[in-house]
Design a protein around this motif. Structure first.
Motif, PDB file in Angstrom:
ATOM      1  N   PRO A 174       0.820  -1.215   0.000  1.00  8.62           N
ATOM      2  CA  PRO A 174       0.000   0.000   0.000  1.00  8.62           C
ATOM      3  C   PRO A 174       0.852   1.263   0.000  1.00  8.62           C
ATOM      4  N   MET A 175       0.330   2.299  -0.614  1.00 11.13           N
ATOM      5  CA  MET A 175       1.022   3.586  -0.654  1.00 11.13           C
ATOM      6  C   MET A 175       1.342   4.052   0.762  1.00 11.13           C
ATOM      7  N   GLY A 176       2.588   4.461   0.981  1.00  9.82           N
ATOM      8  CA  GLY A 176       2.983   5.012   2.261  1.00  9.82           C
ATOM      9  C   GLY A 176       3.151   4.012   3.386  1.00  9.82           C
ATOM     10  N   ALA A 177       3.095   2.714   3.073  1.00  4.70           N
ATOM     11  CA  ALA A 177       3.233   1.691   4.115  1.00  4.70           C
ATOM     12  C   ALA A 177       4.685   1.611   4.587  1.00  4.70           C
ATOM     13  N   ARG A 178       4.886   0.910   5.690  1.00  2.00           N
ATOM     14  CA  ARG A 178       6.224   0.551   6.143  1.00  2.00           C
ATOM     15  C   ARG A 178       6.417  -0.933   5.865  1.00  2.00           C
ATOM     16  N   ALA A 179       7.673  -1.343   5.705  1.00  2.00           N
ATOM     17  CA  ALA A 179       7.933  -2.734   5.353  1.00  2.00           C
ATOM     18  C   ALA A 179       9.218  -3.216   6.000  1.00  2.00           C
ATOM     19  N   VAL A 180       9.283  -4.522   6.216  1.00  2.00           N
ATOM     20  CA  VAL A 180      10.495  -5.166   6.723  1.00  2.00           C
ATOM     21  C   VAL A 180      10.735  -6.424   5.894  1.00  2.00           C
ATOM     22  N   PHE A 181      11.925  -6.530   5.312  1.00  2.00           N
ATOM     23  CA  PHE A 181      12.329  -7.714   4.558  1.00  2.00           C
ATOM     24  C   PHE A 181      13.407  -8.428   5.364  1.00  2.00           C
ATOM     25  N   LEU A 182      13.212  -9.718   5.646  1.00  2.00           N
ATOM     26  CA  LEU A 182      14.178 -10.508   6.409  1.00  2.00           C
ATOM     27  C   LEU A 182      14.709 -11.641   5.546  1.00  2.00           C
ATOM     28  N   SER A 183      16.025 -11.691   5.375  1.00  2.00           N
ATOM     29  CA  SER A 183      16.657 -12.687   4.513  1.00  2.00           C
ATOM     30  C   SER A 183      18.146 -12.694   4.800  1.00  2.00           C
ATOM     31  N   ASP A 184      18.842 -13.684   4.239  1.00  2.00           N
ATOM     32  CA  ASP A 184      20.306 -13.618   4.316  1.00  2.00           C
ATOM     33  C   ASP A 184      20.865 -12.764   3.174  1.00  2.00           C
ATOM     34  N   PHE A 185      20.034 -12.489   2.158  1.00  2.00           N
ATOM     35  CA  PHE A 185      20.398 -11.633   1.028  1.00  2.00           C
ATOM     36  C   PHE A 185      21.708 -12.073   0.383  1.00  2.00           C
ATOM     37  N   LEU A 186      21.860 -13.387   0.217  1.00  2.00           N
ATOM     38  CA  LEU A 186      23.081 -13.921  -0.385  1.00  2.00           C
ATOM     39  C   LEU A 186      22.883 -14.315  -1.844  1.00  2.00           C
ATOM     40  N   GLY A 187      21.657 -14.185  -2.359  1.00  2.00           N
ATOM     41  CA  GLY A 187      21.369 -14.546  -3.737  1.00  2.00           C
ATOM     42  C   GLY A 187      21.536 -13.380  -4.698  1.00  2.00           C
ATOM     43  N   ASP A 188      20.950 -13.500  -5.861  1.00  2.00           N
ATOM     44  CA  ASP A 188      20.998 -12.467  -6.887  1.00  2.00           C
ATOM     45  C   ASP A 188      20.396 -11.173  -6.340  1.00  2.00           C
TER      46      ASP A 188
END
Length: 294
Positions: A174-188
């Motif tokens: 949604p417009m103006g929402a907050r977000a959190v992404f959790l990962s090891d972020f080791l991929g592409d």
């Protein structure tokens, strides 16, 4: 084989397996959320709401009904009583459920379980604060209430984890929402760059949380070692693992620098959490960072 996967007995077995872990995950998340002292969730600006915020001097254009005549009678001027704007916000969460997130060194929790617990704890805090929350990868819009927590816990436990590395492909932001992404972020990194750029275009800000096992940070391997991806798709054997340490740590540092740069360009924040420490050490600064974006 496809027909077997969809038989009633198979579906029931999968459902029971997912449900068995759901209470434990939700209980852990609620216990973790309880460590955070909930403050006032009102947004400090004037608008529609019930809580008193401040009196201000009446200005040209203010409606007569906006003037607080009781307060005005105490002085020489006219005053307007303003309330605090308390519109419900949306918190969107993405938890990487790829195979690499199942890694756990020693007796530590897996990266996936820690990420799931942190995400659900944030959802508990958001809903208790009167906000809506949801999973960014699902088509359903964010909602409030305990039923939503149960739906989210079930969806988190129902991940496939087929590929080695995951990437966010948000469906609902949604417009103006907050977000959190959790990962090891080791991929592409390309899909992540696209997701954050698109989020920034919609006024969505948030936090990237890189969840790593301490062994992935220190590379404590020496001598003959067999490295195999969690999915089994990649296997590499070396007789001198220690000689790979410097190159590995350099690549990890480069990736982390790229993630920080991406966050700086899109208005997000970056945070690292190691599964060797308690979850509270990640939740408290994460919660504080989200509060600053209200």
């Amino acid at each position: 084989m496809e027909a077997t996967l969809h038989t009633p007995a198979s579906l029931r077995a999968r459902s029971e397996k997912a449900a068995a872990g759901l209470p434990g995950l939700l209980m852990s998340a609620e216990r973790l959320a309880a460590t955070i002292l909930l403050g006032d969730h009102g947004r400090k600006r004037a608008g529609a709401g019930d809580n008193f915020w401040q009196y201000r001097a009446a200005q040209p254009g203010d409606a007569r009904r906006a003037i607080d005549w009781r307060q005005s009678a105490r002085g020489d001027g006219h005053f307007v009583r303003e309330t605090e704007w308390q519109a419900a916000q949306s918190l969107m969460l993405w938890v990487d459920d790829a195979a690499s997130m199942r890694f756990a060194g020693g007796d530590r929790p897996s990266k996936l379980r820690r990420a799931q617990t942190l995400a659900l704890a944030l959802a508990v805090l958001a809903i208790k604060g009167g906000e809506r929350t949801g999973l960014a990868q699902l088509p359903e819009p964010p909602r409030g209430g305990r039923a939503q927590l149960i739906r989210m816990a079930g969806a988190l436990m129902d991940g496939d984890g087929v590929t080695d590395y995951g990437s966010p492909r948000p469906q609902v932001m949604p417009m103006g929402a907050r977000a959190v992404f959790l990962s090891d972020f080791l991929g592409d990194p390309a899909p992540l760059t696209e997701a954050l750029t698109s989020a920034a275009d919609r006024g969505v800000t948030g936090v990237l949380v890189q969840v790593l096992d301490p062994d992935e940070e220190a590379f404590p391997y020496d001598g003959r070692t067999v490295f195999e991806s969690m999915s089994g798709a990649v296997r590499f054997e070396t007789l001198k693992a220690d000689r790979l340490r410097d190159a590995y740590l350099d690549r990890l540092a480069q990736r982390r620098a790229a993630l920080r740069d991406l966050c700086a360009r899109t208005g997000w924040r970056f945070q690292v959490h190691h599964t060797g420490g308690p979850a509270e050490t990640a939740l408290l600064p994460l919660y504080a960072a989200l509060e600053k974006r209200r």
